[in-house]
Design a protein around this motif. Sequence first.
Motif, PDB file in Angstrom:
ATOM      1  N   ALA A  59       0.824  -1.208   0.000  1.00 14.40           N
ATOM      2  CA  ALA A  59       0.000   0.000   0.000  1.00 14.40           C
ATOM      3  C   ALA A  59       0.859   1.260   0.000  1.00 14.40           C
ATOM      4  O   ALA A  59       0.519   2.263  -0.643  1.00 14.40           O
ATOM      5  CB  ALA A  59      -0.935  -0.008   1.209  1.00 14.40           C
ATOM      6  N   THR A  60       1.990   1.220   0.720  1.00 14.39           N
ATOM      7  CA  THR A  60       2.887   2.386   0.736  1.00 14.39           C
ATOM      8  C   THR A  60       3.451   2.665  -0.646  1.00 14.39           C
ATOM      9  O   THR A  60       3.550   3.824  -1.072  1.00 14.39           O
ATOM     10  CB  THR A  60       4.018   2.147   1.741  1.00 14.39           C
ATOM     11  OG1 THR A  60       3.465   1.868   3.024  1.00 14.39           O
ATOM     12  CG2 THR A  60       4.920   3.371   1.842  1.00 14.39           C
ATOM     13  N   GLU A  61       3.821   1.629  -1.363  1.00 11.93           N
ATOM     14  CA  GLU A  61       4.346   1.813  -2.718  1.00 11.93           C
ATOM     15  C   GLU A  61       3.292   2.409  -3.632  1.00 11.93           C
ATOM     16  O   GLU A  61       3.588   3.308  -4.433  1.00 11.93           O
ATOM     17  CB  GLU A  61       4.827   0.472  -3.265  1.00 11.93           C
ATOM     18  CG  GLU A  61       6.085  -0.054  -2.593  1.00 11.93           C
ATOM     19  CD  GLU A  61       6.490  -1.417  -3.097  1.00 11.93           C
ATOM     20  OE1 GLU A  61       7.692  -1.735  -3.049  1.00 11.93           O
ATOM     21  OE2 GLU A  61       5.601  -2.167  -3.551  1.00 11.93           O
ATOM     22  N   CYS A  62       2.054   1.935  -3.521  1.00 13.50           N
ATOM     23  CA  CYS A  62       0.988   2.486  -4.361  1.00 13.50           C
ATOM     24  C   CYS A  62       0.738   3.952  -4.050  1.00 13.50           C
ATOM     25  O   CYS A  62       0.535   4.775  -4.967  1.00 13.50           O
ATOM     26  CB  CYS A  62      -0.284   1.669  -4.173  1.00 13.50           C
ATOM     27  SG  CYS A  62      -0.191  -0.027  -4.780  1.00 13.50           S
ATOM     28  N   GLU A  63       0.766   4.326  -2.772  1.00 17.24           N
ATOM     29  CA  GLU A  63       0.536   5.727  -2.411  1.00 17.24           C
ATOM     30  C   GLU A  63       1.678   6.614  -2.887  1.00 17.24           C
ATOM     31  O   GLU A  63       1.454   7.720  -3.405  1.00 17.24           O
ATOM     32  CB  GLU A  63       0.358   5.844  -0.898  1.00 17.24           C
ATOM     33  CG  GLU A  63      -0.928   5.215  -0.378  1.00 17.24           C
ATOM     34  CD  GLU A  63      -1.052   5.334   1.125  1.00 17.24           C
ATOM     35  OE1 GLU A  63      -0.103   5.893   1.740  1.00 17.24           O
ATOM     36  OE2 GLU A  63      -2.065   4.878   1.680  1.00 17.24           O
ATOM     37  N   ILE A  64       2.916   6.151  -2.729  1.00 18.61           N
ATOM     38  CA  ILE A  64       4.062   6.963  -3.150  1.00 18.61           C
ATOM     39  C   ILE A  64       4.067   7.144  -4.664  1.00 18.61           C
ATOM     40  O   ILE A  64       4.254   8.262  -5.179  1.00 18.61           O
ATOM     41  CB  ILE A  64       5.373   6.320  -2.657  1.00 18.61           C
ATOM     42  CG1 ILE A  64       5.469   6.410  -1.135  1.00 18.61           C
ATOM     43  CG2 ILE A  64       6.579   6.991  -3.294  1.00 18.61           C
ATOM     44  CD1 ILE A  64       6.695   5.741  -0.560  1.00 18.61           C
ATOM     45  N   GLN A  77      -6.731  -0.234  -6.688  1.00 20.42           N
ATOM     46  CA  GLN A  77      -7.529  -1.448  -6.578  1.00 20.42           C
ATOM     47  C   GLN A  77      -6.917  -2.523  -7.465  1.00 20.42           C
ATOM     48  O   GLN A  77      -6.226  -2.229  -8.438  1.00 20.42           O
ATOM     49  CB  GLN A  77      -8.979  -1.192  -6.989  1.00 20.42           C
ATOM     50  CG  GLN A  77      -9.136  -0.631  -8.387  1.00 20.42           C
ATOM     51  CD  GLN A  77     -10.577  -0.333  -8.733  1.00 20.42           C
ATOM     52  OE1 GLN A  77     -11.485  -0.759  -8.035  1.00 20.42           O
ATOM     53  NE2 GLN A  77     -10.789   0.403  -9.809  1.00 20.42           N
ATOM     54  N   LEU A  78      -7.160  -3.779  -7.095  1.00 21.05           N
ATOM     55  CA  LEU A  78      -6.609  -4.896  -7.847  1.00 21.05           C
ATOM     56  C   LEU A  78      -7.242  -4.948  -9.234  1.00 21.05           C
ATOM     57  O   LEU A  78      -8.467  -4.973  -9.362  1.00 21.05           O
ATOM     58  CB  LEU A  78      -6.846  -6.201  -7.085  1.00 21.05           C
ATOM     59  CG  LEU A  78      -6.200  -7.458  -7.651  1.00 21.05           C
ATOM     60  CD1 LEU A  78      -4.688  -7.336  -7.611  1.00 21.05           C
ATOM     61  CD2 LEU A  78      -6.645  -8.689  -6.858  1.00 21.05           C
ATOM     62  N   ARG A  79      -6.402  -5.000 -10.262  1.00 22.82           N
ATOM     63  CA  ARG A  79      -6.868  -5.032 -11.641  1.00 22.82           C
ATOM     64  C   ARG A  79      -5.971  -5.964 -12.451  1.00 22.82           C
ATOM     65  O   ARG A  79      -4.884  -5.557 -12.884  1.00 22.82           O
ATOM     66  CB  ARG A  79      -6.879  -3.629 -12.243  1.00 22.82           C
ATOM     67  CG  ARG A  79      -7.379  -3.579 -13.687  1.00 22.82           C
ATOM     68  CD  ARG A  79      -8.848  -3.940 -13.772  1.00 22.82           C
ATOM     69  NE  ARG A  79      -9.678  -3.053 -12.994  1.00 22.82           N
ATOM     70  CZ  ARG A  79     -10.162  -1.894 -13.463  1.00 22.82           C
ATOM     71  NH1 ARG A  79      -9.867  -1.505 -14.692  1.00 22.82           N
ATOM     72  NH2 ARG A  79     -10.923  -1.147 -12.701  1.00 22.82           N
ATOM     73  N   PRO A  80      -6.356  -7.236 -12.612  1.00 22.71           N
ATOM     74  CA  PRO A  80      -5.531  -8.149 -13.422  1.00 22.71           C
ATOM     75  C   PRO A  80      -5.416  -7.644 -14.863  1.00 22.71           C
ATOM     76  O   PRO A  80      -6.360  -7.100 -15.436  1.00 22.71           O
ATOM     77  CB  PRO A  80      -6.292  -9.473 -13.335  1.00 22.71           C
ATOM     78  CG  PRO A  80      -7.159  -9.353 -12.119  1.00 22.71           C
ATOM     79  CD  PRO A  80      -7.517  -7.907 -12.027  1.00 22.71           C
ATOM     80  N   CYS A  81      -4.241  -7.813 -15.424  1.00 26.92           N
ATOM     81  CA  CYS A  81      -3.982  -7.377 -16.795  1.00 26.92           C
ATOM     82  C   CYS A  81      -3.149  -8.442 -17.499  1.00 26.92           C
ATOM     83  O   CYS A  81      -2.833  -9.488 -16.927  1.00 26.92           O
ATOM     84  CB  CYS A  81      -3.281  -6.020 -16.813  1.00 26.92           C
ATOM     85  SG  CYS A  81      -1.696  -6.007 -15.963  1.00 26.92           S
ATOM     86  N   ALA A  82      -2.787  -8.157 -18.740  1.00 32.27           N
ATOM     87  CA  ALA A  82      -2.006  -9.125 -19.509  1.00 32.27           C
ATOM     88  C   ALA A  82      -0.608  -9.295 -18.933  1.00 32.27           C
ATOM     89  O   ALA A  82      -0.005 -10.367 -19.065  1.00 32.27           O
ATOM     90  CB  ALA A  82      -1.934  -8.683 -20.972  1.00 32.27           C
ATOM     91  N   ILE A  90      -3.959   2.393 -10.313  1.00 31.72           N
ATOM     92  CA  ILE A  90      -3.945   3.611  -9.493  1.00 31.72           C
ATOM     93  C   ILE A  90      -4.594   4.728 -10.296  1.00 31.72           C
ATOM     94  O   ILE A  90      -4.188   5.013 -11.436  1.00 31.72           O
ATOM     95  CB  ILE A  90      -2.515   4.003  -9.086  1.00 31.72           C
ATOM     96  CG1 ILE A  90      -1.835   2.836  -8.366  1.00 31.72           C
ATOM     97  CG2 ILE A  90      -2.529   5.222  -8.187  1.00 31.72           C
ATOM     98  CD1 ILE A  90      -0.389   3.122  -8.006  1.00 31.72           C
ATOM     99  N   THR A  91      -5.599   5.355  -9.719  1.00 29.63           N
ATOM    100  CA  THR A  91      -6.310   6.460 -10.356  1.00 29.63           C
ATOM    101  C   THR A  91      -6.457   7.601  -9.365  1.00 29.63           C
ATOM    102  O   THR A  91      -6.134   7.473  -8.182  1.00 29.63           O
ATOM    103  CB  THR A  91      -7.691   6.013 -10.849  1.00 29.63           C
ATOM    104  OG1 THR A  91      -8.433   5.475  -9.734  1.00 29.63           O
ATOM    105  CG2 THR A  91      -7.565   4.943 -11.933  1.00 29.63           C
TER     106      THR A  91
END
Length: 325
Positions: A59-64, A77-82, A90-91
């Motif tokens: 979570a810290t990495e996503c916020e930074i 939020q979790l979003r599976p991709c290719a 992250i939005t």
Amino acid sequence: MPPTEANLPGVLDDLFAAAAARGNGVRHKLANGLRLKAGLRGERRLLLVWRSGDRLPSATECEIVGHDAGFFQPRYQLRPCAESPNAFLITEGYRGDVCEHTWGPTDPLQMGKVKGERCVCTHCGAQWTRLDGRRPTTTYNGQKVRPAVLERWQVRGPVPPQITEEVPAEVLEALAEDRADVPVYEPAPSWRDRKAAKKAAPVDREAEARQQARDAAERKRLSGLLGLVDFWCIFWDPWFQRATVIAVRRDYLKGADLEDLRAEVRGRYFQQTLPHALPYVLLALRWRHVARALPEVATPAPVASKRGRKASTTRKPRSRKAAAA
């Protein structure tokens, strides 16, 4: 582990610029193994973060990363991709207004050994503070932010929420109908006013004296209970048998606050030790009465021998002639 890129905001700006030029997402790998993919949907920025394997970004990495990407309130939020089934999208989660700040004069702060500064925006009322010390902190509208984020928000940042007090319905109706009998609306008093009113209120001396008497009785009872445990500790703890330790403990029980005594009595050590200490204390209290009940001469004194020399109990060996006869 937080991102370790030296110029992460500049790297992210270049990624979004390249994504706008190509019309497709652009990937990048940071030095700590975190992978990024920047893209645009109209003017809205989108950012995917993931790690190789089954490891998830923290979570810290996503916020930074979100703050360095220019988001005022990163939402992930979790979003599976290719690229990875464990990627996070992250939005921007901020929906408020943004202000091009014009800061007023610096207000120096002095809080003991900690010094700093504070500024207030003349347009929106936003304020930031910087406190220097062993642990420097920077805040924006009361929220702790990193120094790099504060530098960007000092130029263009979110507007603080306007705290408005709810007006009663009768006042709004009277104002809407333009009546003359508009009730007087007085806002709720602040905590400073309530504190001043509490100090100015008359004091009931009798009630205060009764409360002090109850506190003194409770203090005496709690000190006695703690003294029982201390009495038991003297028997088996050599460290507690020292006169200095006993004096310090006695002085503490005499001058301790009532809340400290209550907390110590509610503690686990006291609850477990009191059943063991109580028999010792009862025995010590009854020892004087038990000693009085004993006879003056409980055991007869040994009788001295009349002979000057005590008879030997060992037999001398007989001579050979006597043994032969």
